[in-house]
Design an enzyme around this catalytic site. Structure first.
Site, short mmCIF file in Angstrom:
data_model
loop_
_atom_site.label_atom_id
_atom_site.label_comp_id
_atom_site.label_asym_id
_atom_site.label_seq_id
_atom_site.Cartn_x
_atom_site.Cartn_y
_atom_site.Cartn_z
N SER A 203 35.49 75.76 40.45
CA SER A 203 34.76 77.29 40.49
C SER A 203 33.29 77.48 40.54
O SER A 203 32.56 76.46 40.05
CB SER A 203 35.32 78.39 39.26
OG SER A 203 34.42 77.81 38.07
N LYS A 204 32.85 78.42 41.21
CA LYS A 204 31.38 78.64 41.32
C LYS A 204 30.56 78.62 40.21
O LYS A 204 29.58 78.19 39.47
CB LYS A 204 31.08 79.89 42.11
CG LYS A 204 29.77 80.18 42.49
CD LYS A 204 29.96 81.08 43.53
CE LYS A 204 28.88 82.20 43.23
NZ LYS A 204 29.41 83.50 44.05
N ARG A 205 31.38 79.49 38.93
CA ARG A 205 30.96 79.76 37.68
C ARG A 205 30.60 78.47 36.85
O ARG A 205 29.73 78.45 35.94
CB ARG A 205 31.78 80.74 37.21
CG ARG A 205 31.06 81.56 36.17
CD ARG A 205 32.06 82.50 35.23
NE ARG A 205 32.99 81.57 34.62
CZ ARG A 205 34.28 82.27 35.05
NH1 ARG A 205 34.67 83.21 35.32
NH2 ARG A 205 35.43 81.48 34.35
N GLY B 50 30.08 75.66 38.13
CA GLY B 50 29.09 74.85 38.36
C GLY B 50 29.65 73.51 39.30
O GLY B 50 29.28 72.50 39.25
N TYR C 268 30.63 73.38 44.47
CA TYR C 268 29.90 73.25 45.68
C TYR C 268 29.19 71.77 45.80
O TYR C 268 28.78 71.29 44.79
CB TYR C 268 28.64 74.19 45.99
CG TYR C 268 29.16 75.43 45.90
CD1 TYR C 268 30.20 76.09 46.70
CD2 TYR C 268 28.58 76.53 45.08
CE1 TYR C 268 30.70 77.35 46.66
CE2 TYR C 268 28.94 77.87 45.37
CZ TYR C 268 30.00 78.19 46.12
OH TYR C 268 30.48 79.44 46.08
#
Ligand code: GLU
Length: 484
Positions: A252-254, A256, A259
């Site tokens: 998840s983006k949250r 970190g 990406y």
């Protein structure tokens, strides 16, 4: 037949690791089969346009060694490779489908649809477009078109029976047709939807293998209906399982951890990331773990893709990363670690080259480096407990005596090099009949304030320089005599 694969990202501004893995597998398969790998930018959703987002895609892929044979910036026989630049091409195809009865004009307004959706939801049903405009006569449609009423074009899906197709990873997939919705092919602004452009382009670009995330498994029957309506050949499907953080959670983006850029910023090497990513969802069928890109090409096989979710294990990645760092040519390591040293050591005259030699085999991820070397810039607070070490026969009392003993020895070191420090200290220890550990352990604690350091007492004394070493030693003696 030439194998043609494609990576078809929407430019969101970020490269998700799942997307990167999709690109990698497409690339590997094309290379392995002597085919072509195509990059196509799917930007029909202009509301989601992000400045600079395509550059992120190009830079990430190229940086990782995933090079395309045809694509936006390199061109090719099926260009343009950016969907927004192909806009004019889709409407005639949608009209062909209308002619064939496989699609129809829809004039329902947003308000009407919202109303019907709310009514369906109130009854606990999932709203699916109800084919309302299918019932318009040809004349009614002509009239509305002529008077300029906004329209979309929807696909006409069957409502009974079922659709089956074969997927290389998941086997035969069957979906009841009543789950298929009459999705929009052409939007009110004349742009194709992602779903429509994707099919048209895969066909026009001669894609033989569609390799993409498994979230498209259930839309694929609709794509196949379109292929069939046109009389086009359906490509092979290779749906890839989701890359997960653990059995329950997606990356998840949250957190970190989603990406590519998150990992690069933390100081993971792209070679390690690519190597590990290849193994999340695929295995070579043997015990091998380390692969260069060429070796991946050689070993890759779509029949060895897993159909269970790929778990992206951070510890395993870190282990790969440490192995890759260890194998880096020293000059590359030095260049890469320098900015990380600078974060805490800028302004000191630390010998980076020597420090890098000591750090290379200890570096797992570059963002851990500053904490490991900060003590060189600033003596940390430490506990007297650190002077206790059974194996080294050290305790605070021993430390006090032995540091008093070693202080003048260090003062007498002529030129301050690692060798001279080493030789003087070892000579003195031998002459006094002391145990090495009982002197060197407290010395290292006294000048580093840490139980674990890159290098031993001599290396650290050298890196600190004479003045700082003596200053720290004197401070340690003061601390010890106060508390002993
Ligand atoms: N544009 C789609 C995405 O970014 C591509 C899906 C596909 O590969 O067909 O998910």
């Amino acid at each position: 037949m030439e194998i043609r694969t494609r990576f078809a990202p929407s430019p969101t501004g970020f490269m998700h690791l799942g997307g990167l893995r999709t690109a990698l597998y497409n690339y590997l398969y094309a290379r392995k089969m002597g085919g072509k790998f195509i990059l196509r930018i799917e930007d029909t959703d202009q509301d989601r346009f992000v400045e600079g987002a395509t550059e992120v895609i190009y830079d990430t892929l190229r940086g990782c060694g995933i090079n395309w044979d045809e694509g936006p910036d390199v061109g090719g026989p099926c260009g343009p490779y950016v969907q927004s630049e192909r806009k004019a091409l889709y409407l005639p195809y949608a009209k062909q489908l209308v002619e064939k009865g496989a699609a129809y004009y829809c004039f329902c307004t947003k308000e009407e649809l919202d109303e019907r959706r709310a009514a369906a939801e109130a009854k606990g049903e999932v709203f699916k477009y109800d084919k309302h405009c299918m019932n318009l006569s040809k004349e009614e449609v002509e009239e509305k078109l002529a008077s300029g009423i906004p329209y979309v074009i929807r696909m006409n899906c069957p409502t009974t029976g079922e659709s089956t197709y074969h997927d290389v990873v998941f086997g035969d997939m069957t979906f009841p047709n009543d789950t298929l919705d009459d999705m929009i092919l052409i939007k009110a602004d004349g742009m194709p939807t992602y779903n429509f452009a994707n099919v048209i382009d895969d066909h026009l670009m001669g894609i033989t293998h569609v390799m993409r995330g498994m979230e498209y498994l259930s839309s694929t029957p609709k794509y196949n209906l379109l292929y069939n309506a046109f009389g086009w050949e359906i490509p092979e499907y290779v749906h890839l399982t989701t890359v997960m953080r653990d059995s329950q959670h997606k990356l998840s983006k949250r957190d970190g951890d989603a990406y590519y850029s998150d990992f690069i910023e933390k100081g993971y090497l792209k070679e390690a990331l690519i190597n590990y990513l290849a193994l999340v969802g695929w295995n070579p069928g043997d015990e091998r773990e380390f692969f260069t890109m060429d070796e991946l090409v050689e070993a890759f096989d779509i029949h060895r893709l897993n159909n269970a979710p790929g778990i992206f294990d951070m510890d395993k990645l870190t282990w790969f990363n440490a192995e890759y760092i260890r194998k880096m040519p020293f000059e590359d390591y030095l260049a890469t670690v320098t900015p990380w040293f600078d974060k805490v050591l800028a302004g000191t005259d630390t010998d980076y080259r020597r420090l890098a030699e000591l750090m290379q085999s200890r570096t797992e991820v570059f963002n851990r480096v500053p904490d490991m070397v900060r003590f060189l810039a600033e003596m940390p607070e430490y506990d007297l407990e650190l002077y206790f070490n059974k194996k080294m026969k050290s305790d605070p009392q021993v430390a006090l005596e032995n540091l008093q003993f070693i202080l003048p020895v260090l003062e007498s070191v002529p030129e301050w090099t690692e060798t001279t420090i080493h030789d003087k200290v070892m000579e003195a220890i031998a002459a006094a009949g002391k145990k090495n550990g009982a002197v060197l352990w407290p010395l290292r604690i006294a000048i580093s304030g840490q139980a674990s350091t890159p290098g031993g007492a001599f290396e650290i004394a050298y890196l600190l320089g004479r003045e700082e070493t003596m200053k720290r030693l004197n401070a340690a003696l003061a601390k010890l005599s106060e508390n002993a």
